[in-house]
Design an enzyme around this catalytic site. Structure first.
Site: not given
Lengths: 351, 351, 351, 351
Positions: D149-152, D154
């Site tokens: 995922g995107c948050y993960t 980062c």
């Protein structure tokens, strides 16, 4: 009619004071001070005032000003108010300082974090920290009020009841905050140009932002001892708004369990139940800056995370209103014995 | 106290009526109609009203509503007001319709441009076009007011004095307009998602936008004959605001010269000098939507281009205030014989 | 490998040249000129280049530069290029000037609209106006190219085929255009601060914007005679993008009827059918800046309004790419005999 | 030439895959799957592809697709990939799943946090977590990759070296993250309308966002034990970008002192020195999303706070590139033995 003078009237906070006072039934601005725009019409700088305010900008001669007004708002860079104020002036006029000059009781901390010498430390003790909901009684009748910063007002009010009631450990407190761009002021800096800010988010002042000691001092009073916290501000692309997301470890109860939803809510209710401008949101609802824009409200929500034993507290306000001009007017109302909400009961504007 | 009912209270315009009425000293909302959110708390939809308005949303039963209120605002899609209104209702209550149902006097033009059958054409003649500054006298005492559209209010007021005074040829009129996104309403459409609108500008409704015949009809009255114009709306990434840039050929004077700055300005002064909500800007200053946001003002500027013989007229307003809710309240004030500016004298909010 | 020097590398257009050249298989930047940031690392100014470009900024010494590079891009304020260029330099290096210095053939018009003296009018005749799709053949082999402005590229290309084919009367042409904020450059001015631009739209340079004579000159060549037009730029809150909405009266055919959809489309096809970077949109589809962002494309659409006898032509491009750096590289490709699209075939980025 | 199929091509991440693959020298999209737009031209949904991609959208028949392509990207809601995949398909084609279906190794945790039954748990073990910089060797030759995922992406990359090297206590980790709106997808929801998101910031998914267990699992591997963290996402008004600000207590050294700047930097260097797409910023510089937009880079910075004994780690990436489509293509490159950066070496676009 209270006569109001504004020093720094052509900054964002100064102009917001003018806007709020315009709608105030018992006050009027009679001095628009702006060193940069002397003799220019105020409405030529802030076009929203065209045909509403006709006055020209004046200088920041505080001696003269003190003769003409009942209260002076200084919406100016750090150091200016401390450099101008003296006994003669304070005997004639009330001052509400929107800069940091009189916020910190320890002059060393002021000089260290702000990097300038304090020019009138003799008034620090007298000055009251104008966080209305906490220091209301002390503000009454005072002649010098240090109006709190935008980040600090939001950060402190969001955590205050839980610190005061010893429900959280304040030394675990982390304040992660977002700000709209008007908080950066109206100075012509490349870094605040539209294209530099738009479509971007960034942290700044990491571990050394000047609002840190202000939060620590005030929450330290609530806690009854010194505390150190982390505070990280971020700039996000919007005009107005502060959102503070705060993390702290809950203090276990004697039986080893964590405080629950009800106990936390009870603490907030204890301090804020009768506060018009603080809205504690229902369970599952969290603050959003859009719901407080253009108003004096602070919205607060929280969530207990049993997995980590922490609570996440969240607060939102409009940095130019409750975070600056609105709270300043609220302080004026208290100082002059008026209804505290006078001129401030606007519904937040959305969208 | 005037009792107000709003049908369509959970749209952007409906909620703005609620917000403005909240600050109105002689009116109060007693019915928040919203077919989509019946029995839900109004403030759960519009969080800005949390702890300010406690009421739940009701349906749009106009019969029942007519018993309970003095004036109904219909902030609803085209066709709804025309489909509900009848003699019994109109005998009991005043109606200010924010849709297009009663704006156009020619029912064929309505049905052609809107593509729906008009359900109560018998009231078209009676209804007054609620452009306050132009039709003030006709509005007084009326029971049915057709509140003008946002683009039209801006477009008409910007050109009106020059058309009326025959300084420009209305058949050369081109209106190129920009709108913030709140004008598109609150419906969940992909095309209005943040990422679709942000960082983009686009024209739409080119040569067939529904506000075209409304502008033509009203400016036609001013001119004293039918006119056809070009009107092109554009969507730009901001919440609020209409900016209309209008082009027309100046009519030469008898001596063959063009009307000059003074003659143009005199025409604007003739019609708008005493209008509180219309601000004609000084030479060289042009309207910007930021200076009218959150207010009922229309700012107007102009520039004569001697090279082309045209004049460029520019107007700006807040589409949710003077372009919808604010003008609706202004109409209410006129209908009920109140001070026309009551509840509407807020300074535009900036930034 | 073509060696490239950029004067004005730390402006938005200059940095965009650097970005495009980085992806160009047969060119490389060897000189990042920036008077304001000499000896500072380019990537410390434009953080997107961190670990990509290691070079420091150099001055704008064109003599020295001419020894080291094959082509110089001058992305600088008006007057700088004209003040530096001379025969010796032009004999050594090709120059693509992104300023207005060599765009207008009539030096009087230049001096009148720009308010500065032209320092090297002797090169005006030699310089070619680098609107690639129109002047491709003239650009080949040239040593001095005047890269067109952003508004002008969009305005001219959108109307060109219809002017050239005498389908519209160019003296009725009105160009109403919107621009993102990067067009205003990176200078630290209050008027371009985030909070001044965000949530607002405004016209500027009304009837006197400097791109006006540039459009008039070029469309005049297409028409075969002098023309005067109206051009009104507007600033809207987005980083990139130009949208031009253009109005003109259609010229009636011999039988008195107006040219129809097919004739208009045929004219566009005639000139643009094989143009990679010009996309003529299908009927009913109009340009939106989001669909061309970060690319070298120009999107063009049109609508005939039979009611008024006018056509509305609309064009969109990215002001920093096709409106500046992209077209400059396209010119470089043509001048050096490379594939015109080399390094420029990126799909527009959305969202 | 690698033949690529995309299921979910008309979402933001799917279209970004198409855009990146268009610039990839050894891959081409041959199947634009989109259940919602079958038989519509892809470029009619994403106008940026007009005249670039001519294909129509197809359904999501994975059986058929497996015959035609070498790799399938599933940019679809949770559950879809797990519901379609089977041995026959996996024997024919490689799958890179952008949903969460194969990210969590513990199916119970998946079912608890996502609230749906996992339809093919038998492939969870085989699937590799496609965080390229950490799991590069495992990805090579794999047939099923779970794209993070995107948050993960980062959050994990920002803290990974310090967790791995036991410089911070992972159970004190608090991740406070900001996201642009494209992360919310292209579904037509009121809450994602322009006016609801613009000029506002809000937390959401507080203490229960689905990316939490993904971060915990991966950092748990680095740490060598289970960890629990706090993760709070916020929505801020911009199209693209993730900014993660992470707080953790530094683990004291044997002598009781805290790790210093050099030790922290050495840890980052140890893991990221040779990583093209991870840029560790110099002291005093912190990530800003504008510097990574439209690129596959992750920028990381940090600050030690000796007052509190914590470190603040900050990371930024483009949620649609390194946070979705870019990393997916990076995974494809690794799986097929290509240069990992192929098609991905664009300079971030600014402004």
């Amino acid at each position: 009619m209270i006569k109001v003078g504004i020093i720094g009237a052509t900054g964002y906070a100064g102009a917001e004071i003018a806007r709020i006072i315009y709608g105030h039934p018992q006050a009027e601005v009679v001095w628009y001070g702006s060193r940069s725009y002397i003799d220019e019409r105020f409405s030529s700088i802030f076009g929203n005032f065209f045909e509403i305010v006709d006055e020209k900008c004046l200088d920041d001669n505080m001696e003269e000003l003190a003769e003409k007004v009942d209260v002076i708002f200084t919406a100016t860079p750090q150091g200016l108010c401390a450099g101008l104020v003296n006994d003669e002036i304070l005997n004639k006029v009330k001052i509400i300082d929107l800069s940091a000059d009189f916020r910190l009781k320890n002059v060393d901390i002021y000089e260290k974090w702000y990097g300038i010498e304090h020019k009138s430390p003799q008034y620090i003790k007298e000055a009251v920290y104008g966080l209305c909901e906490i220091n209301r009684e002390d503000i009454k009748g005072k002649r010098l009020v240090a109006n709190p910063g935008c980040y600090t007002t939001c950060s402190i009010l969001t955590a205050y009841p839980l610190v005061k009631e010893k429900l959280i450990d304040p030394n675990t407190l982390i304040v992660d905050a977002l700000s709209g761009v008007s908080g950066a002021g109206r100075g012509a800096k490349t870094v605040n140009l539209y294209c530099e800010v738009n479509e971007s988010a960034k942290p700044y002042g990491v571990a050394n932002h000047r609002h840190t000691p202000e939060i620590e001092e005030q929450l330290g009073y609530a806690f009854g001892g010194n505390i150190v916290i982390n505070f990280t501000p971020h700039l996000v692309p919007m005009n107005r708004g502060i959102l503070a997301t705060e993390y702290a470890s809950l203090i276990k109860k004697e039986d080893g369990s964590l405080p629950g939803e009800e106990e936390i809510r009870a603490a907030y209710e204890k301090y804020y139940k009768d506060e018009k401008f603080i809205r504690v949101l229902p369970k599952g609802t969290y603050p959003e800056t859009r719901w407080v824009e253009n108003s004096n409200y602070v919205d607060i929500g929280f969530k207990i995370d049993e997995r980590t034993g922490r609570i996440i507290m969240m607060g939102a306000l409009d940095n130019l209103v409750k975070g600056a001009a609105g709270q300043a007017v609220q302080n004026m109302n208290i100082m002059f014995g008026l209804d505290e909400a006078m001129g401030l009961d606007m519904v937040p504007a959305f969208p």
